[in-house]
Design a protein around this motif. Structure first.
Motif, mmCIF file in Angstrom:
data_model
loop_
_atom_site.group_PDB
_atom_site.id
_atom_site.type_symbol
_atom_site.label_atom_id
_atom_site.label_comp_id
_atom_site.label_asym_id
_atom_site.label_seq_id
_atom_site.Cartn_x
_atom_site.Cartn_y
_atom_site.Cartn_z
ATOM 1 N N GLY A 246 0.553 16.450 28.886
ATOM 2 C CA GLY A 246 0.214 17.501 27.597
ATOM 3 C C GLY A 246 1.763 18.037 26.797
ATOM 4 O O GLY A 246 2.169 18.795 27.859
ATOM 5 N N GLU A 269 2.505 12.472 26.944
ATOM 6 C CA GLU A 269 1.987 12.973 25.907
ATOM 7 C C GLU A 269 1.170 11.694 25.014
ATOM 8 O O GLU A 269 2.142 10.617 24.906
ATOM 9 C CB GLU A 269 2.856 13.527 24.909
ATOM 10 N N GLY A 275 1.957 19.512 20.196
ATOM 11 C CA GLY A 275 0.647 19.727 20.439
ATOM 12 C C GLY A 275 0.127 20.300 19.150
ATOM 13 O O GLY A 275 0.464 20.091 17.853
ATOM 14 N N THR A 374 -3.446 20.047 28.696
ATOM 15 C CA THR A 374 -3.837 19.404 27.942
ATOM 16 C C THR A 374 -4.571 19.784 26.589
ATOM 17 O O THR A 374 -5.014 19.147 25.847
ATOM 18 C CB THR A 374 -4.852 18.205 28.469
#
Length: 715
Positions: A246, A269, A275, A374
């Motif tokens: 992540g 990722e 993100g 995540t």
């Protein structure tokens, strides 16, 4: 009154006992030489009056221990010399523990409330440690006679440890030392001096014995971890020290720190670097809010001396600006940047095969440790009829290029409030629907009422206390049917677009954790300990997927602990620090908070004093035509120690940092009041709030005396 009487009685008894002990020269009977000279006589008395001797000996031992008088060692040796090994051990074990517990209770009754109140901030960490590991620490101290037992008794009385636990652990912990001294007492005739008993080898042995609980604890942890990991094959060598799953805030900071210490680190990722914060959260929402702010200024033109202002704009262009802002910030979180830092960035979906192996794009990579970062996703409830419409979330709203005429927002939390105000300012007819009685339910009532009134003034329809029932679509007319909680009446709300902002769900499943048996919390976040370690020893978690706070800045904060513990946890682990957590809702005006508010204090039964300063009195706020809002500070009664601060006003998210720093490093309002602030700035609000606190606590008697003195000087 009764408690005060008993305190005086206990303290008086203690003082009287000490005075009598020394004034009557009783301490001379509790020396090694006196014991040697009286050994034969004591043995004779014991043979003649066995029960009475045991009773008197135990009573004297209890009194000496309870009053923390010198002589416990000599009394223990005497027990061995007179009663023998086993009888003496039993008598001394119970007498010493009873006496220690009485001293413990006296200390607790006389001093604990005062000490805990006086030094609450400094003792907080100690109290937390005692509550979790108190028996362990006490047992260790009891095993090592180098630490004066009477000091341990008195200090433990000031802590939250329970009396029953103190008694049991003390008896068990003192038993090895008691046995050793009793055994020495049985050979008293062979020993020429006390130094023969209190020899360096004996003290060293006790010190080593004191290490036993720590070694046992470490060994138990080692065995537990080994048992968990035993079913997995450990590679002979590893591709990486750390693999991070992540590339959001937590993942980026984790990999950055690992690369900084020259660890082999890979960052996996499956979607976009940066993100949620960069792509669908903090960055786009703040960019949109800024554009909407410009329109609000235009509507307030007369406040700034203009007759009228008209701004032509296209919603599509505004949303394209948001997209461009994201692209400008992207290089900060890009693959190129992190590759240059020494991170192997891998685009693909990670599947954890074992604690040591991760499959990405069909390739298996090996690692000593894993950090799961995540993130989370918008929660979408099961609403009847929802499948008939194409709803929006905080992830998908940024794809809009046509402004919806009528927008319904479900959820009165930070995300729902921010987007509601932004779209209303851009020209949409916004209805905010929330099941709670107020929007922004975590804040105090006066805060949420203030923002709700602002929303209503700006044309937002706020339906609090309404529960969503279903979605109906009739001839392309879309309706949200909700029921009013107060009377159950149905309220239809027509809409062109529906945005769901009811919170976020952790992305904790679907990539292998469940197959490994990694435990989750009831809310779906990954269960971690104080080191951010999961139930799988070499797998850590940080950010929204771990909680308990789903903020970007907290994710970055957790990342430091996750990375350092994952890399160096076999040598030293660091406990994640959540003592001072701030946050801000970026409505206009902003709402920023750190620490507790009134709701929190009332729920936890924590006494507080509240100081409020109105920003409408602040010169810079008046000059900026932003004279609305307030600073609310909660403090410990009769002290300047800050429990929490809420700021409602322009740039509240920036202004709160003075108080964050103050709480982090135990700086009180007096120090803030004594600090020079630039004039005219919004930051002066912190000093003025401290001034309000100070003025309300000025001693009236002293002021009266000063007033009379100054009046006398004028004569």
């Amino acid at each position: 009154m009764n408690q005060k009487f008993f305190k005086v009685l206990i303290l008086g008894t203690f003082i009287l006992g000490v005075i009598l002990f020394f004034s009557l020269d009783l301490h001379r009977h509790l020396t090694f030489e006196a014991l040697k000279s009286q050994q034969a006589a004591m043995e004779h008395v014991y043979v003649e009056n066995t029960t009475l001797t045991i009773f008197i000996y135990a009573a004297v031992y209890i009194v000496i221990t309870a009053l923390s008088l010198p002589g416990a060692v000599v009394m223990t040796l005497a027990g061995g010399a007179v009663f023998g090994l086993w009888t003496g051990t039993i008598i001394v074990s119970f007498a010493s523990t009873i006496g220690a517990t009485l001293a413990f209770l006296a200390s607790r009754f006389l001093l604990r409330a005062y000490i805990q109140d006086r030094f609450s901030d400094r003792l907080k960490k100690i109290n937390e440690g005692i509550e979790t590991d108190g028996p362990f620490y006490l047992f260790t101290l009891r095993l090592v006679p180098v630490f004066p037992f009477f000091v341990i008794n008195l200090l433990m009385g000031l802590t939250p440890i329970k009396t029953g636990i103190f008694y049991i652990v003390s008896q068990l912990g003192m038993l090895p030392g008691t046995l050793a001294y009793i055994n020495a007492g049985t050979r008293l005739s062979q020993v020429e001096s006390a130094s023969g008993i209190l020899s360096f080898p004996l003290l060293a042995s006790f010190a080593i014995l004191g290490l036993f609980p720590w070694m046992a604890r470490a060994f138990t942890g080692f065995l537990k971890n080994r048992r968990v990991m035993a079913k997995f094959s450990k590679p002979s060598k590893f591709d990486y020290n750390l693999v991070v799953i992540g590339a959001g805030s937590a993942g980026l900071v984790t990999s950055y720190i690992a690369a900084a210490v020259k660890a082999g680190v890979a960052l996996v990722e499956k979607d976009k670097m940066g993100g949620d914060c960069l792509n669908t959260g903090c960055v786009p929402s703040k960019a949109l809010l800024r554009s909407a702010k410009m329109l609000s200024y235009a509507k307030r033109a007369k406040e700034f001396g203009f007759e009228h202002t008209h701004i032509d704009f296209h919603f599509k262009t505004v949303m394209e600006r948001v997209e461009q802002i994201i692209k400008k910030i992207e290089p900060h979180d890009s693959v190129e940047r992190y590759t240059q830092l020494g991170v192997d960035c891998i685009r693909g979906e990670a599947h954890i095969i074992s604690p040591y192996k991760i499959e990405v794009n069909g390739k298996v990579i090996t690692t000593r440790s894993i950090v799961v970062a995540t993130g989370a996703r918008p929660m979408v409830p099961a609403i009847p009829g929802l499948d008939q419409v194409q709803y929006l979330t905080s992830d998908t709203v940024w794809s809009l290029r046509d402004l919806p005429q009528r927008l319904v927002v479900l959820g009165g939390g930070p995300i729902g409030c921010e987007i509601s105000q932004a779209f209303a300012r851009l020209g949409a007819q916004v209805t905010l629907v929330g099941r709670a009685v107020r929007i922004m339910g975590r804040e105090d009532d006066d805060v949420s009422d203030f923002i709700q009134e602002t929303f209503i003034q700006e044309g937002i329809r706020v339906l609090t206390g309404h529960t969503t029932k279903e979605i109906r679509v009739d001839n392309d007319e879309k309706k949200l049917i909700c029921t009013r909680n107060s009377d159950g009446q149905e309220v239809p709300v027509r809409f062109d677009a529906l945005l769901i902002a009811l919170g976020r769900v952790a992305n904790s499943q679907g990539f292998g954790l469940e197959k490994l048996g990694v435990a989750l919390n009831p809310n779906g976040t990954i269960k971690t300990n104080k080191w951010l370690q999961t139930t799988m020893p070499n797998i850590y978690a940080a950010g929204d997927v771990a909680g308990p706070y789903q903020f970007t800045h907290v994710a970055a904060h957790q990342a430091w602990y996750a990375s350092v513990n994952a890399l160096f946890g076999s040598f030293k682990k660091f406990t994640a620090d959540y003592r001072v957590i701030p946050w801000c809702t970026f409505t206009d005006p902003e709402v920023a908070r750190v620490g507790m508010n009134e709701k929190d204090c009332l729920a936890a039964h924590i006494p507080y004093e509240m100081t409020r300063y109105g920003i409408d009195d602040l010169d810079r706020a008046i000059a900026d035509s932003e004279a609305r809002g307030f600073v609310k500070v909660l403090t410990v009664p009769q002290k300047d120690k800050i429990l929490g601060v809420t700021i409602v006003g322009s740039h509240a998210g920036d202004l709160i940092h003075e108080f964050i720093l103050a709480m982090k490093y135990n700086i009180g309002l007096n120090k803030i009041l004594g600090t020079i602030h630039i004039y005219p700035t919004l930051a002066e609000s912190g000093r003025f709030a401290a001034g309000v606190w100070k003025r309300s606590r000025m001693p009236k008697t002293a002021i009266g005396i000063v007033e009379r003195f100054l009046a006398w000087q004028r004569k």
